[in-house]
Design an enzyme around this catalytic site. Structure first.
Site, PDB file in Angstrom:
ATOM      1  N   SER A 129       3.820  -2.215 -11.888  1.00  0.00           N
ATOM      2  CA  SER A 129       2.660  -1.996 -12.753  1.00  0.00           C
ATOM      3  C   SER A 129       1.872  -3.276 -13.063  1.00  0.00           C
ATOM      4  O   SER A 129       1.335  -3.432 -14.168  1.00  0.00           O
ATOM      5  CB  SER A 129       3.058  -1.283 -14.058  1.00  0.00           C
ATOM      6  OG  SER A 129       3.564   0.009 -13.770  1.00  0.00           O
TER       7      SER A 129
ATOM      8  N   GLY B 194       1.591  -2.752  -6.186  1.00  0.00           N
ATOM      9  CA  GLY B 194       1.462  -1.457  -5.522  1.00  0.00           C
ATOM     10  C   GLY B 194       0.076  -0.865  -5.745  1.00  0.00           C
ATOM     11  O   GLY B 194      -0.900  -1.264  -5.114  1.00  0.00           O
ATOM     12  N   GLY B 195      -0.013   0.065  -6.691  1.00  0.00           N
ATOM     13  CA  GLY B 195      -1.249   0.827  -6.911  1.00  0.00           C
ATOM     14  C   GLY B 195      -2.499  -0.031  -7.013  1.00  0.00           C
ATOM     15  O   GLY B 195      -3.547   0.306  -6.436  1.00  0.00           O
TER      16      GLY B 195
ATOM     17  N   TRP C 177       0.814  -1.223   0.000  1.00  0.00           N
ATOM     18  CA  TRP C 177       0.000   0.000   0.000  1.00  0.00           C
ATOM     19  C   TRP C 177       0.841   1.264   0.000  1.00  0.00           C
ATOM     20  O   TRP C 177       0.330   2.353  -0.170  1.00  0.00           O
ATOM     21  CB  TRP C 177      -0.944  -0.006   1.221  1.00  0.00           C
ATOM     22  CG  TRP C 177      -2.166  -0.862   1.052  1.00  0.00           C
ATOM     23  CD1 TRP C 177      -2.387  -1.804   0.079  1.00  0.00           C
ATOM     24  CD2 TRP C 177      -3.349  -0.850   1.869  1.00  0.00           C
ATOM     25  NE1 TRP C 177      -3.628  -2.376   0.238  1.00  0.00           N
ATOM     26  CE2 TRP C 177      -4.244  -1.804   1.344  1.00  0.00           C
ATOM     27  CE3 TRP C 177      -3.725  -0.144   3.008  1.00  0.00           C
ATOM     28  CZ2 TRP C 177      -5.502  -2.060   1.895  1.00  0.00           C
ATOM     29  CZ3 TRP C 177      -4.982  -0.396   3.568  1.00  0.00           C
ATOM     30  CH2 TRP C 177      -5.861  -1.335   3.018  1.00  0.00           C
TER      31      TRP C 177
ATOM     32  N   GLY D  86       4.959   1.976 -10.750  1.00  0.00           N
ATOM     33  CA  GLY D  86       4.073   3.136 -10.769  1.00  0.00           C
ATOM     34  C   GLY D  86       4.020   3.857 -12.105  1.00  0.00           C
ATOM     35  O   GLY D  86       3.424   4.921 -12.222  1.00  0.00           O
TER      36      GLY D  86
ATOM     37  N   GLU E 253      11.665  -6.160  -9.201  1.00  0.00           N
ATOM     38  CA  GLU E 253      10.883  -4.970  -9.531  1.00  0.00           C
ATOM     39  C   GLU E 253      11.753  -3.994 -10.307  1.00  0.00           C
ATOM     40  O   GLU E 253      12.520  -3.219  -9.700  1.00  0.00           O
ATOM     41  CB  GLU E 253      10.391  -4.288  -8.252  1.00  0.00           C
ATOM     42  CG  GLU E 253       9.504  -5.152  -7.390  1.00  0.00           C
ATOM     43  CD  GLU E 253       8.592  -4.280  -6.526  1.00  0.00           C
ATOM     44  OE1 GLU E 253       7.375  -4.385  -6.673  1.00  0.00           O
ATOM     45  OE2 GLU E 253       9.113  -3.489  -5.722  1.00  0.00           O
TER      46      GLU E 253
HETATM   47  P1  PGA Z   1       3.157  -0.570  -8.663  1.00  0.00           P
HETATM   48  O1  PGA Z   1       4.205  -0.718  -7.457  1.00  0.00           O
HETATM   49  O2  PGA Z   1       2.385  -1.852  -8.752  1.00  0.00           O
HETATM   50  O3  PGA Z   1       2.294   0.606  -8.281  1.00  0.00           O
HETATM   51  O4  PGA Z   1       3.964  -0.315  -9.902  1.00  0.00           O
HETATM   52  C1  PGA Z   1       4.849  -1.934  -7.193  1.00  0.00           C
HETATM   53  C2  PGA Z   1       5.794  -1.783  -6.037  1.00  0.00           C
HETATM   54  O5  PGA Z   1       6.430  -0.720  -5.915  1.00  0.00           O
HETATM   55  O6  PGA Z   1       5.926  -2.691  -5.192  1.00  0.00           O
END
Ligand code: PGA
Length: 247
Positions: free
Chosen positions: A210, A231-232, A12, A171, A165
């Site tokens: 992403s 993440g998002g 989060w 993001g 990652e």
């Molecule tokens: P994201 O972030 O899915 O928003 O790209 C992933 C993360 O930073 O763990």
């Protein structure tokens, strides 16, 4: 050694207030634990309330960072022992946002991993190259070095996962091709086998950057992908559930 179930973990980041606990409760109400292990890593101040709210469900709770010491004069920091005491079972360590904004080196990440193991937390250790490193052709060298440097020997035989990652995919809405993901995951697998022998064959290697409902199936079914760090798209229960169901 049996292969563990895939892990889908939501990060989060610095998002979420008490009202957001409803999203976690909705996830826990719909998830089918046979398919995957599911974790949500909220901001540290929500860990206790979230772990209480999710008690008796299969959804695990994790932190997003932890100090390398168990306690002491470190104003503003939170230790792994404190996260565990608040109800966390896991912790994300070495996220690229922390490596970049707080200059966390592999050595620092490795010390944090040791602290997590001392506290009985399962670490999710993040690695990944920047766009400049990828364009320079250095991706595999960088990622291999990060894996070697961030995973201390104390992890031998312990449950943990590695999250690949790419920094440029976080993001941004950009994702690597499946070939690019598989190439890096294979390199990580080779390194894990060299470091941990048989155990190295079963450590889940998550992909993060992403991940969303529309690309989750393709990514999660790629070779050597043992789950996702999201993440998002983990902030909304329906999006996160769609990713889990893509497995
Ligand atoms: P994201 O972030 O899915 O928003 O790209 C992933 C993360 O930073 O763990």
């Amino acid at each position: 050694m049996t292969t563990p179930r895939p892990l889908i973990a939501g990060n989060w980041k610095m998002n979420g207030l008490a009202a957001s606990l409803d999203e976690a409760i909705e996830v826990a109400g719909s998830v089918r634990p046979v398919d995957a292990r599911v974790a949500i890593c909220p901001p540290a101040v929500l860990i206790h309330r979230m772990s209480e709210a999710l008690k008796g469900t299969s959804v695990l709770v994790g932190g997003q960072d932890a100090h390398w010491d168990d306690r002491g004069a470190f104003t503003g920091d939170v230790s792994a022992e404190m996260l565990a005491d608040a109800g966390a079972q896991m912790v994300i360590l070495g996220h690229s946002e922390r490596r970049a904004a707080y200059r966390e080196t592999d050595e620092i990440v490795a010390r944090k991993v040791e602290a997590a193991v001392r506290a009985g937390l399962e670490p999710i250790v993040c690695v990944g190259e920047t766009l400049a490193e990828r364009e320079a052709g250095d991706t595999l060298d960088i990622v291999t070095r990060q894996v070697r440097g961030s995973l201390p020997p104390v992890l031998a035989g312990k449950p943990f996962s590695v999250a690949y990652e790419p920094v440029w995919a976080i993001g941004s809405g950009l994702t690597p091709t499946i070939d690019q993901i598989e190439e890096v995951h294979r390199a990580i697998r080779d390194t894990l086998e060299k470091m941990f022998g048989d155990h190295g064959r079963t450590i889940p290697i998550l992909y993060g950057g992403s991940v969303k409902p529309s690309n989750a199936a393709e990514i999660l079914h790629a070779s050597e992908v043992g789950g996702a760090l999201v993440g998002g798209a983990s902030l909304k229960a329906q999006d996160f559930l769609a990713i889990i169901r893509a497995l």
